[in-house]
Enzyme design. Sequence first.
Site, PDB file in Angstrom:
ATOM      1  N   GLU A 146     -12.845   4.328   5.805  1.00  0.00           N
ATOM      2  CA  GLU A 146     -12.924   3.431   6.951  1.00  0.00           C
ATOM      3  C   GLU A 146     -14.019   3.799   7.938  1.00  0.00           C
ATOM      4  O   GLU A 146     -14.237   3.063   8.915  1.00  0.00           O
ATOM      5  CB  GLU A 146     -11.593   3.445   7.671  1.00  0.00           C
ATOM      6  CG  GLU A 146     -11.325   4.746   8.366  1.00  0.00           C
ATOM      7  CD  GLU A 146      -9.856   5.005   8.584  1.00  0.00           C
ATOM      8  OE1 GLU A 146      -9.521   5.746   9.512  1.00  0.00           O
ATOM      9  OE2 GLU A 146      -9.050   4.474   7.827  1.00  0.00           O
ATOM     10  N   GLN A 202       0.827  -1.210   0.000  1.00  0.00           N
ATOM     11  CA  GLN A 202       0.000   0.000   0.000  1.00  0.00           C
ATOM     12  C   GLN A 202       0.861   1.261   0.000  1.00  0.00           C
ATOM     13  O   GLN A 202       0.339   2.358  -0.103  1.00  0.00           O
ATOM     14  CB  GLN A 202      -0.899   0.007   1.239  1.00  0.00           C
ATOM     15  CG  GLN A 202      -1.844  -1.176   1.311  1.00  0.00           C
ATOM     16  CD  GLN A 202      -2.654  -1.219   2.598  1.00  0.00           C
ATOM     17  OE1 GLN A 202      -2.730  -2.253   3.234  1.00  0.00           O
ATOM     18  NE2 GLN A 202      -3.269  -0.115   2.986  1.00  0.00           N
ATOM     19  N   CYS A 208      -8.792   1.486   9.410  1.00  0.00           N
ATOM     20  CA  CYS A 208      -8.919   2.289  10.611  1.00  0.00           C
ATOM     21  C   CYS A 208      -7.725   3.214  10.691  1.00  0.00           C
ATOM     22  O   CYS A 208      -6.638   2.842  10.319  1.00  0.00           O
ATOM     23  CB  CYS A 208      -8.923   1.324  11.800  1.00  0.00           C
ATOM     24  SG  CYS A 208      -8.463   2.024  13.368  1.00  0.00           S
TER      25      CYS A 208
END
Length: 788
Positions: free
Chosen positions: A742, A222, A373
Amino acid sequence: MEPKTSAQVCGMGHSMKRKEDPRFIRGRGNYVDDIQLPGMLHMDIVRSPFAHAKIKSINADKALKVPGVLAVITGETLAKYNLHWMPTLMSDTQMVLPTEKVMYQAQEVAAVIATDRYAAADGVEAVEVDYDPLPVVVDPFKALLPGAPILRTDKKDKKDNRIFHWEAGDRAATDQAFAQADVVVKQDMYIPRIHVASIETCGCVADFDRVTGKLTVYMTTQAPHAIRTVFALVAGHVGLSEEKIRIVSPDIGGGFGGKVPVYPGYVIAVAASVVIGKPVKWVEDRMENLQADSFARDYHIHAELAAKRDGTMTALKIKTIADHGYTDAAANPSKFPAGLYSIVTGSYDLKRAFAEVDGVYTNKPPGGIAYRCSFRVTEAVHCIERITDVLAQELKMDPAELRMKNFIPKEKFPYKSVLGWEYDSGDYATCLQKAMDKIGYAELRKEQAEKRARGELMGIGISSFTEIVGAGPSKQFDILGIKMFDSAEIRVHPTGKVLARFGTKSQGQGHETTYAQIVAEELGIPAAHVQVEEGDTDTAPYGLGTYASRSTPTSGAAAAVASRKIREKAKKIAAHLLECSEDDLVWETGKFSVKGSPQRSKTIQDIALAAYTNHPQGMEPGLEATSYYDPPNLTFPFGSYICVVDIDRGTGMVKVRRFVAVDDCGNIINPMIVDGQIHGGLAMGLAPALLEEISYDEDGNVQGGSFMDYLVPTSMETPSWELDKTITPSPHHPFGAKGVGESATVGAPPAIVNAVVDALAHLGVKHVEIPITPERVWKILKEKGVAE
Ligand code: CDP
């Protein structure tokens, strides 16, 4: 909000279909496992059956006789290059391969390199490892007791299993407020260890070219740029300097934070490729992914909330034990060992608060990743939304009324929280009211009373959460010293088409579409003509990657800023073409025209052509701009969720009958994508509330290490989500957007738990731990004498 641009331009506010979907739905995506290089070898990993054991010996003789097996790599092999340990993102150290002992079940012990994947697996079976089991520490509370076995014997000065102690707020002032409170409620709650279950597991193809000395790694990451820098820092001493490293993140089948860390498998594959001089592919299987990659959550929370008798919350006190496994490999910004847990005062105007966290070593896999999150926000939201309901129950007050009474009023924004954050904007009461109206809150309460009288168990649960996303202002946020900003590089071609490159990396969020829409909004060039690229460090501008809903607040903002720079230059070119002063020009989507003479105009496409064919003398030709955007603050999206559950008294089964989610992420780029993000996020919020958990027996054997026993939700368990929104723009973001990816994962679990507790509250139930399995509920029903 009505879109400002036409459907043809498709700027912000249009539900443009995702540009990436034609290739995904036709099975034409390009994932790491799709990559085939000439002469490519395959790697598989020997893993430990023990949670804590000395390695007496590793015998590779039989493995090396397996046809196709070329090499067996052990910790001793890597130790020759000083690559057997690596740093973690939290400045701890993690074994790449062990030389002395293993610290958790499924830890990497050795790697087998072979000509094909099957031979590598056969080789793994044939490696003989002799272990000497050591005492296992599973319980983080026991890990802190005097006399507990010290796990990190590699750290010569380490005399206990405590990793860190972190605190925020004013302990003395908070204690004083508690002493003066009319009411104090206390609750222990455990947010269990869970694991990302992306469709695609982790893997890489490491390709070291001996002729050019260049290493290319195709990998499921990522954060490709940060990985390149980390690789250069870790392996610089063996000749891998940063300009000789190229990281490519091709399509990624879900990241959710699990593809931020550097796992040992990546490093071993790179080392193998460098040593052997051939490409090496490593793709882990599902069980390896669940059992060995970084976990999420695992917070043992003790919360106390003080209030006046009328329900005014006055102070919050939190003590938490965080189980980090055998090393602190949490994927947090460097200065935040407990992530952004200090958002724990939530949506409430609390004047006093104190929070502390102790990080602890145990014999479990490392991690503490931000699973969909923003670095421990899920834990914080669970804590505050749960303890708020405990207070409501104590005061016999409606939980909606209690929330309304304590919300930070909208006039108080920007709002400085007692734990130090400056919330950018919010309107919590409007959001909750909208959710209550949509679900018919008053009628549901009546229905609940009637059902209760008949002995039926129905509950209504609320969660009014505040998020904190968009890391980050570089003054606060860095990863191993690298400041957290993000980037966009936009190039307008002579024919008015665009190539836009970013430092972030989509894993399914739809960046190819939404970034194009931002450029379309700002420049009036149709989104269909904007080619978005991410994930290749040889071409994309430096950035910190995509996690913690940071892409829109950072690279999204950079896209707008870079586009605006282009518009500034375009204006000069337009003035040259129209032979007028820049001051006489007005911009309306896609063209400059002369004030008062709208027929005298130049489109952005005319201007783009002129930038290469007829630019003013003295001006640099071309039309492109770059922005490295360092946000002035985080963004604080929020939402109010209301969940209705029915509980079966015969089985303890919880059925989510309705779930209304009203979200606010400021101005929206693509409403359909935002809805999709919320749908997925809600399913991922329901998962830990009702189904998912990874636990360990006392010997450290993982429970929940395969999809047989790690229960991910399917369409059968998820209700039909009912979505709505309010729009409270961020005042500091260039186009008023906040992140959203999220929000739903963070906000949903306490709404579900609060609903279940609400269904059982009249029986004297104050709290139920997650996951709320039928067995757990049935035991409560049995204990209370209401099981059928
Ligand atoms: O960093 P990540 O992409 O996971 O999260 P995000 O910034 O919250 O964006 C998730 C997706 O929602 C992206 O495609 C965004 O462009 C889109 N989004 C949007 O359309 N409008 C917003 N206000 C926020 C996000």
